[in-house]
Design a protein around this motif. Structure first.
Motif, PDB file in Angstrom:
ATOM      1  N   LEU A 134      13.567 -19.731  -4.745  1.00 39.33           N
ATOM      2  CA  LEU A 134      14.697 -19.638  -3.815  1.00 39.33           C
ATOM      3  C   LEU A 134      15.937 -19.310  -4.638  1.00 39.33           C
ATOM      4  N   ARG A 135      16.651 -18.263  -4.239  1.00 43.31           N
ATOM      5  CA  ARG A 135      17.869 -17.869  -4.973  1.00 43.31           C
ATOM      6  C   ARG A 135      18.995 -17.743  -3.975  1.00 43.31           C
ATOM      7  N   ALA A 136      20.145 -18.331  -4.302  1.00 37.22           N
ATOM      8  CA  ALA A 136      21.285 -18.178  -3.390  1.00 37.22           C
ATOM      9  C   ALA A 136      22.563 -18.177  -4.190  1.00 37.22           C
ATOM     10  N   LEU A 191       6.094   2.165   2.525  1.00 41.51           N
ATOM     11  CA  LEU A 191       5.882   2.180   3.968  1.00 41.51           C
ATOM     12  C   LEU A 191       7.092   1.461   4.524  1.00 41.51           C
ATOM     13  N   ASP A 192       7.758   2.075   5.449  1.00 38.61           N
ATOM     14  CA  ASP A 192       9.088   1.585   5.787  1.00 38.61           C
ATOM     15  C   ASP A 192       9.265   1.374   7.295  1.00 38.61           C
ATOM     16  N   LEU A 193       9.578   0.162   7.660  1.00 34.18           N
ATOM     17  CA  LEU A 193       9.935  -0.122   9.050  1.00 34.18           C
ATOM     18  C   LEU A 193      11.382  -0.616   9.068  1.00 34.18           C
ATOM     19  N   THR A 194      12.287   0.336   9.212  1.00 32.41           N
ATOM     20  CA  THR A 194      13.703  -0.039   9.315  1.00 32.41           C
ATOM     21  C   THR A 194      14.032  -0.114  10.808  1.00 32.41           C
ATOM     22  N   TYR A 195      14.419  -1.272  11.275  1.00 30.63           N
ATOM     23  CA  TYR A 195      14.587  -1.470  12.720  1.00 30.63           C
ATOM     24  C   TYR A 195      15.561  -0.475  13.344  1.00 30.63           C
ATOM     25  N   ALA A 245      25.755  -8.123  -0.184  1.00 25.26           N
ATOM     26  CA  ALA A 245      25.326  -9.024   0.892  1.00 25.26           C
ATOM     27  C   ALA A 245      23.864  -8.711   1.166  1.00 25.26           C
ATOM     28  N   LYS A 246      23.017  -9.709   1.043  1.00 23.16           N
ATOM     29  CA  LYS A 246      21.589  -9.441   1.265  1.00 23.16           C
ATOM     30  C   LYS A 246      20.833 -10.751   1.425  1.00 23.16           C
ATOM     31  N   VAL A 247      19.968 -10.792   2.424  1.00 25.43           N
ATOM     32  CA  VAL A 247      19.036 -11.917   2.521  1.00 25.43           C
ATOM     33  C   VAL A 247      17.652 -11.316   2.695  1.00 25.43           C
ATOM     34  N   ILE A 290      10.739  -8.333   3.169  1.00 21.47           N
ATOM     35  CA  ILE A 290      11.189  -8.600   4.539  1.00 21.47           C
ATOM     36  C   ILE A 290      12.696  -8.767   4.452  1.00 21.47           C
ATOM     37  N   ARG A 291      13.408  -7.773   4.897  1.00 20.56           N
ATOM     38  CA  ARG A 291      14.879  -7.822   4.787  1.00 20.56           C
ATOM     39  C   ARG A 291      15.422  -8.493   6.051  1.00 20.56           C
ATOM     40  N   ILE A 292      15.997  -9.644   5.876  1.00 24.70           N
ATOM     41  CA  ILE A 292      16.511 -10.406   7.025  1.00 24.70           C
ATOM     42  C   ILE A 292      17.864  -9.864   7.452  1.00 24.70           C
ATOM     43  N   ARG A 334       7.647  -9.527 -12.261  1.00 25.45           N
ATOM     44  CA  ARG A 334       7.699  -8.336 -13.109  1.00 25.45           C
ATOM     45  C   ARG A 334       8.531  -7.290 -12.397  1.00 25.45           C
ATOM     46  N   ARG A 335       9.661  -6.928 -12.981  1.00 19.17           N
ATOM     47  CA  ARG A 335      10.490  -5.903 -12.349  1.00 19.17           C
ATOM     48  C   ARG A 335       9.896  -4.541 -12.650  1.00 19.17           C
ATOM     49  N   GLY A 336       9.684  -3.744 -11.572  1.00 22.73           N
ATOM     50  CA  GLY A 336       9.053  -2.429 -11.752  1.00 22.73           C
ATOM     51  C   GLY A 336      10.029  -1.421 -12.333  1.00 22.73           C
ATOM     52  N   ILE A 340      11.298  -4.091   7.211  1.00 26.35           N
ATOM     53  CA  ILE A 340      10.159  -4.550   6.411  1.00 26.35           C
ATOM     54  C   ILE A 340       9.679  -3.326   5.660  1.00 26.35           C
ATOM     55  N   TYR A 341       9.562  -3.440   4.352  1.00 23.13           N
ATOM     56  CA  TYR A 341       8.995  -2.302   3.630  1.00 23.13           C
ATOM     57  C   TYR A 341       8.040  -2.779   2.554  1.00 23.13           C
ATOM     58  N   ALA A 342       7.040  -1.920   2.331  1.00 24.75           N
ATOM     59  CA  ALA A 342       6.039  -2.237   1.310  1.00 24.75           C
ATOM     60  C   ALA A 342       6.146  -1.181   0.228  1.00 24.75           C
ATOM     61  N   LYS A 343       6.382  -1.629  -0.999  1.00 27.28           N
ATOM     62  CA  LYS A 343       6.436  -0.683  -2.120  1.00 27.28           C
ATOM     63  C   LYS A 343       5.026  -0.525  -2.666  1.00 27.28           C
ATOM     64  N   MET A 344       4.573   0.711  -2.702  1.00 21.38           N
ATOM     65  CA  MET A 344       3.185   0.938  -3.093  1.00 21.38           C
ATOM     66  C   MET A 344       3.076   2.155  -4.000  1.00 21.38           C
ATOM     67  N   SER A 346      29.038 -10.047  -9.834  1.00 20.50           N
ATOM     68  CA  SER A 346      27.880  -9.666 -10.668  1.00 20.50           C
ATOM     69  C   SER A 346      26.578  -9.952  -9.916  1.00 20.50           C
ATOM     70  N   ARG A 347      25.464  -9.530 -10.501  1.00 20.38           N
ATOM     71  CA  ARG A 347      24.161  -9.717  -9.843  1.00 20.38           C
ATOM     72  C   ARG A 347      23.748 -11.180  -9.782  1.00 20.38           C
ATOM     73  N   ALA A 348      24.002 -11.876 -10.874  1.00 21.21           N
ATOM     74  CA  ALA A 348      23.518 -13.254 -10.988  1.00 21.21           C
ATOM     75  C   ALA A 348      23.922 -13.786 -12.354  1.00 21.21           C
TER      76      ALA A 348
HETATM   77  N1  NDP Z   1      13.859  -0.073   4.947  1.00 18.32           N
HETATM   78  C1  NDP Z   1      14.715  -0.233   4.005  1.00 18.32           C
HETATM   79  O1  NDP Z   1      15.810  -0.655   4.241  1.00 18.32           O
HETATM   80  C2  NDP Z   1      14.344   0.133   2.652  1.00 18.32           C
HETATM   81  C3  NDP Z   1      15.278   0.030   1.696  1.00 18.32           C
HETATM   82  N2  NDP Z   1      14.992   0.325   0.455  1.00 18.32           N
HETATM   83  C4  NDP Z   1      16.071   0.243  -0.515  1.00 18.32           C
HETATM   84  O2  NDP Z   1      15.687   0.864  -1.700  1.00 18.32           O
HETATM   85  C5  NDP Z   1      16.319   0.266  -2.818  1.00 18.32           C
HETATM   86  C6  NDP Z   1      15.303  -0.163  -3.826  1.00 18.32           C
HETATM   87  O3  NDP Z   1      14.458  -1.108  -3.199  1.00 18.32           O
HETATM   88  P1  NDP Z   1      13.865  -2.319  -3.961  1.00 18.32           P
HETATM   89  O4  NDP Z   1      13.164  -1.820  -5.153  1.00 18.32           O
HETATM   90  O5  NDP Z   1      13.104  -3.126  -3.016  1.00 18.32           O
HETATM   91  O6  NDP Z   1      15.154  -3.189  -4.287  1.00 18.32           O
HETATM   92  P2  NDP Z   1      16.012  -3.356  -5.616  1.00 18.32           P
HETATM   93  O7  NDP Z   1      15.684  -2.353  -6.617  1.00 18.32           O
HETATM   94  O8  NDP Z   1      17.404  -3.508  -5.151  1.00 18.32           O
HETATM   95  O9  NDP Z   1      15.537  -4.768  -6.076  1.00 18.32           O
HETATM   96  C7  NDP Z   1      14.258  -5.040  -6.559  1.00 18.32           C
HETATM   97  C8  NDP Z   1      14.264  -6.404  -7.199  1.00 18.32           C
HETATM   98  O10 NDP Z   1      14.784  -6.256  -8.480  1.00 18.32           O
HETATM   99  C9  NDP Z   1      15.956  -7.027  -8.666  1.00 18.32           C
HETATM  100  N3  NDP Z   1      16.929  -6.239  -9.393  1.00 18.32           N
HETATM  101  C10 NDP Z   1      17.796  -5.327  -8.905  1.00 18.32           C
HETATM  102  N4  NDP Z   1      18.559  -4.823  -9.913  1.00 18.32           N
HETATM  103  C11 NDP Z   1      18.144  -5.444 -11.046  1.00 18.32           C
HETATM  104  C12 NDP Z   1      18.523  -5.361 -12.412  1.00 18.32           C
HETATM  105  N5  NDP Z   1      19.491  -4.520 -12.805  1.00 18.32           N
HETATM  106  N6  NDP Z   1      17.869  -6.144 -13.299  1.00 18.32           N
HETATM  107  C13 NDP Z   1      16.907  -6.979 -12.919  1.00 18.32           C
HETATM  108  N7  NDP Z   1      16.502  -7.103 -11.638  1.00 18.32           N
HETATM  109  C14 NDP Z   1      17.116  -6.355 -10.716  1.00 18.32           C
HETATM  110  C15 NDP Z   1      16.446  -7.362  -7.304  1.00 18.32           C
HETATM  111  O11 NDP Z   1      17.138  -8.548  -7.411  1.00 18.32           O
HETATM  112  P3  NDP Z   1      18.694  -8.628  -7.072  1.00 18.32           P
HETATM  113  O12 NDP Z   1      18.767  -8.589  -5.603  1.00 18.32           O
HETATM  114  O13 NDP Z   1      19.140  -9.877  -7.634  1.00 18.32           O
HETATM  115  O14 NDP Z   1      19.465  -7.538  -7.696  1.00 18.32           O
HETATM  116  C16 NDP Z   1      15.157  -7.432  -6.509  1.00 18.32           C
HETATM  117  O15 NDP Z   1      14.587  -8.706  -6.619  1.00 18.32           O
HETATM  118  C17 NDP Z   1      17.098  -0.922  -2.280  1.00 18.32           C
HETATM  119  O16 NDP Z   1      18.431  -0.529  -2.086  1.00 18.32           O
HETATM  120  C18 NDP Z   1      16.446  -1.176  -0.950  1.00 18.32           C
HETATM  121  O17 NDP Z   1      17.346  -1.786  -0.076  1.00 18.32           O
HETATM  122  C19 NDP Z   1      13.759   0.692   0.092  1.00 18.32           C
HETATM  123  C20 NDP Z   1      12.772   0.835   1.011  1.00 18.32           C
HETATM  124  C21 NDP Z   1      12.992   0.602   2.379  1.00 18.32           C
END
Ligand code: NDP
Ligand SMILES: O=C1O[C@H](COP(=O)(O)O)[C@@H](O)[C@H](O)[C@H]1O
Length: 501
Positions: free
Chosen positions: A339-341, A402-406, A348-350, A374-376, A485-487, A382-386, A469-471
Motif C-alpha cells: 500500500l502506497r500513499a 489491452l486497454d479498457l478506458t471507460y 494525481a493517481k489511484v 486497475i485505474r481508480i 520489477r520495473r519493466g 483497466i489495462y493489461a500490459k503484455m 517528486s515521485r516518492a
Molecule cells: N487506459 C489507460 O488509461 C492506459 C494508460 N496507460 C498509460 O501509459 C503510461 C505507462 O503506463 P504504465 O507502464 O502502466 O505506468 P507508469 O510507467 O506510469 O508506471 C509503471 C510503474 O512504475 C512506476 N514508475 C513510474 N516512473 C518510475 C520511475 N522513474 N522509477 C521507478 N518506478 C517508476 C510507477 O510508480 P509511480 O506511480 O510511483 O511513479 C508504476 O508503479 C501511463 O501514463 C499510463 O497511465 C497505459 C495503458 C492504458
C-alpha cells in the motif's frame, strides 16, 4: 456481527433526510451535491425533504445559496433542477447535545411528515468525531420513530483513532443504533472502479483462474495526490497519511482485491469475506514500512509540510507511507501487497497494479512482466500490459496493452460520484458498500501497533522528499526487495492525452 439476513427495506417515498454539520465543508462539497445528483437522476424517493442542521444561525436563502455553490449546472434544465432541489431544502439551527434543540428539530420533521403516510428518516452525520456520539444519542432519544417508521444513520470517518478509541466509540453507539441502522461511509467503496473489482474478478474466468500466489508476483495499491495538506496541516498533524487514507480507503480496496468469492451478493456475505481476509493479514511493524514527509519543492515554489503555520516545526507527521502487508492464507502466502500513499507527489493517481511472475525463459531471454492495472482515478480504466511480437518482419517482442478506458469505451455514460452512489445504497437499505463493526475492529488491529510505535518512538523520523517528486528516494529499493520489477519503458509509450477527461 455477521450473517444476519434481515430483509432490506427501500425508502421509496415520504423520506426526510437531515444533514448534520450542514454549514461545513463536507456537506457543501460532497453531501448536498450528491443529493442534488440523485435528484437530477430522479433517484430520490418521492416526497423527499432535506433539512440542513448546524449550530450556525443561517438564513434560509443564504443556506440555499451556500449548498448550491458546488452544483454543476451547465444547462438551463439543470439550472431549473437546482432551483427545484433547493426548494426541498430547509435549515434548522441548534446545538448538538441539547434536548430543546432536538425537540425543535423533531417538530420541524413532524410538520413535514404531516403529509406523509410513512416515516422514513435518514440522518447524515457530517460532523466532527467529538460530537458524533452526542448527536447519535439525541437522535435516538428524540427522533427515532420507533415502530412507526424506519431510521438510518450515515456516519463519516474517522471511526476512531486506534483500536481502543474505535471500540470506545462502538461501545457508545451499539446500545443506541443497530448495525442494520448504521451506515459507516468509506467513500472509496462508492467509486465506480472500486465497485467493479468483485464483478471483474469473479465474472472473468481467465482473470479469476490466475488470481493467486502461483501467478502473481506482487500487488501495489497506490494513492498519489499532487497537493499538500494546504490549510489542513494542523488537523493532519495528528492524523497522518496512514489514518487518513490507508487504514480505511486503501485497506477496503485491498479487501476487494484479496478476498475469496462471497457465496452471494448479500451485504453480509461480502463483509464476512472481507473480515476473513483481514484476519489473515499480519499486523504491521516498522520492518514493513517506509515513512516520508514532504519538504519544499526543488524549485522552491512549493512549501514544505512544516512551513504550514499550524504545524510544529519539528513535526514528525507522516505524509507518505509505503506498507508491506502480508496475507497468511492459501491464496496469498508470500505475495507482497504494497500500500502506497502520499501527498504532494508528482501526480494525481489511484490505482491497483498487479504484477505477474516472470514467463519461463528459454524461448525468450528476459521479458517484461505482465501487469494488470486497475485505474481508480483519474480516468477510470483497466489495462493489461503484455508482450507481443512487433508487427512486420521483425521477430522482436514489444510491450503492448489491452486497454479498457471507460471514457473511450462508454461514451456518454454518466459515472455517479461516490457519495451519490453510497447515499442511494443507504436509501435502498443496502449495506454491502459500508463498513461493518467487526471489519473496523480487525482493520485497527492491523494498524494500531505500527501507529503507536511511530508516535511513541521519537527516533522514528520520516524521510524528507521534495514536494512534487515521485516518492521518497528509498522507495525503489523497498519495492525491488519485495519482488517488484520495473519493466523497460523505452519501447512502451502512451499518448498522454488519451483517456483524460
Ligand atoms: N487506459 C489507460 O488509461 C492506459 C494508460 N496507460 C498509460 O501509459 C503510461 C505507462 O503506463 P504504465 O507502464 O502502466 O505506468 P507508469 O510507467 O506510469 O508506471 C509503471 C510503474 O512504475 C512506476 N514508475 C513510474 N516512473 C518510475 C520511475 N522513474 N522509477 C521507478 N518506478 C517508476 C510507477 O510508480 P509511480 O506511480 O510511483 O511513479 C508504476 O508503479 C501511463 O501514463 C499510463 O497511465 C497505459 C495503458 C492504458
Ligand atoms: O478521505 C480522504 O480522502 C481524500 C481523497 O479522496 P478522493 O476521492 O479525492 O480520492 C483525501 O484527499 C483526504 O485527505 C482524505 O481525508
Amino acid at each position: 456481527m455477521s450473517s444476519n439476513r434481515a430483509p432490506v427495506t427501500e425508502f421509496t417515498k415520504d423520506t426526510v433526510i437531515v444533514v448534520f454539520g450542514a454549514s461545513g465543508d463536507l456537506a457543501k462539497k460532497k453531501t448536498f451535491p450528491a443529493l442534488f445528483g440523485l435528484f437530477t437522476e430522479d433517484l430520490l424517493p418521492s416526497n423527499t425533504s432535506i433539512i440542513g442542521y448546524a449550530r450556525s444561525p443561517i438564513e434560509l436563502e443564504d443556506f440555499r445559496k451556500r449548498i448550491s455553490s458546488y452544483f454543476k449546472t451547465p444547462t438551463p434544465e439543470l439550472e431549473q433542477k437546482a432551483k427545484d432541489f433547493v426548494a426541498l431544502c430547509t435549515y434548522v439551527s441548534g446545538n448538538y447535545d441539547k434536548d430543546e434543540s432536538f425537540l425543535n428539530l423533531l417538530s420541524h420533521v413532524e410538520s413535514i411528515e404531516e403529509k406523509h403516510e410513512t416515516k422514513n428518516r435518514l440522518f447524515y452525520l457530517a460532523v466532527p468525531p467529538s460530537v458524533f456520539l452526542p448527536v447519535a444519542t439525541q437522535l435516538k432519544k428524540h427522533l427515532h420513530p420507533g415502530d412507526s417508521g424506519v431510521a438510518r444513520v450515515i456516519v463519516e470517518k474517522p471511526f476512531g483513532h486506534d483500536l481502543a478509541s474505535s471500540e470506545e466509540l462502538q461501545k457508545g453507539l451499539a446500545p443506541l443504533w443497530t448495525e442494520e441502522e448504521i451506515f459507516r461511509i468509506d467513500h472509496y467503496l462508492g467509486k465506480e472502479m472500486v465497485k467493479n473489482i468483485l464483478p471483474f474478478r469473479f465474472s472473468n474466468q481467465f482473470i479469476n483462474a490466475a488470481w493467486n500466489k502461483d501467478n502473481i508476483a506482487n500487488i501495489q495499491i497506490s494513492f498519489k495526490e499532487p497537493f499538500g495538506t494546504e490549510g489542513r496541516g494542523g488537523y493532519f498533524n495528528d492524523i497522518g497519511i496512514i489514518r487518513d487514507v490507508m487504514q480505511n480507503h486503501l485497506l477496503q480496496v485491498l479487501c476487494l482485491i484479496g478476498m475469496e468469492r462471497p457465496v452471494s451478493t448479500n451485504a453480509e456475505d461480502i463483509r464476512d469475506e472481507k473480515v476473513k481476509l483481514l484476519r489473515a493479514v499480519q499486523p504491521l511493524s516498522m520492518d514493513d514500512v517506509i515513512l516520508g514527509q514532504y519538504g519544499a519543492s526543488e524549485d522552491g515554489t512549493k512549501p514544505a509540510y512544516v512551513d504550514d503555520e499550524t504545524v510544529p516545526k519539528d513535526s514528525r507527521a507522516v505524509t507518505f507511507a509505503a506498507l508491506h502487508m502480508q496475507i497468511h492464507n492459501e491464496r496469498w502466502e508470500g505475495v507482497p501487497f504494497i500500500l502506497r500513499a502520499g501527498k504532494a507527489l508528482d501526480q494525481a493517481k489511484v490505482e491497483v497494479r498487479i504484477q505477474y511472475k516472470d514467463a519461463a525463459k528459454g524461448m525468450f531471454n528476459s521479458l517484461p512482466r505482465n501487469e494488470l492495472v486497475i485505474r481508480i482515478q483519474p480516468s477510470e480504466s483497466i489495462y493489461a500490459k503484455m508482450n507481443s511480437k512487433l508487427p512486420g518482419y521483425s521477430t522482436k517482442n514489444i510491450v503492448t496493452d489491452l486497454d479498457l478506458t471507460y471514457h473511450d469505451r462508454y461514451e456518454g455514460i454518466r459515472i455517479p460520484e461516490a457519495y451519490e452512489s453510497l447515499i442511494l445504497d443507504c436509501i435502498k437499505g443496502v449495506h454491502s458498500n459500508f463498513v461493518r463493526d467487526d471489519e473496523l475492529k480487525v482493520s485497527w488491529k492491523i494498524f494500531t501497533p505500527l501507529l503507536h510505535e511511530i508516535e511513541n518512538n521519537k527516533d522514528i523520523v520520516p524521510e524528507i522528499y521534495p514536494y512534487g517528486s515521485r516518492a521518497p528516494e528509498s522507495l525503489p529499493k523497498f519495492l525491488s526487495e519485495r519482488n517488484y520489477r520495473r519493466g523497460d519503458t523505452e519501447l512502451y509509450s502512451w499518448p498522454v492525452t488519451k483517456g483524460q477527461l
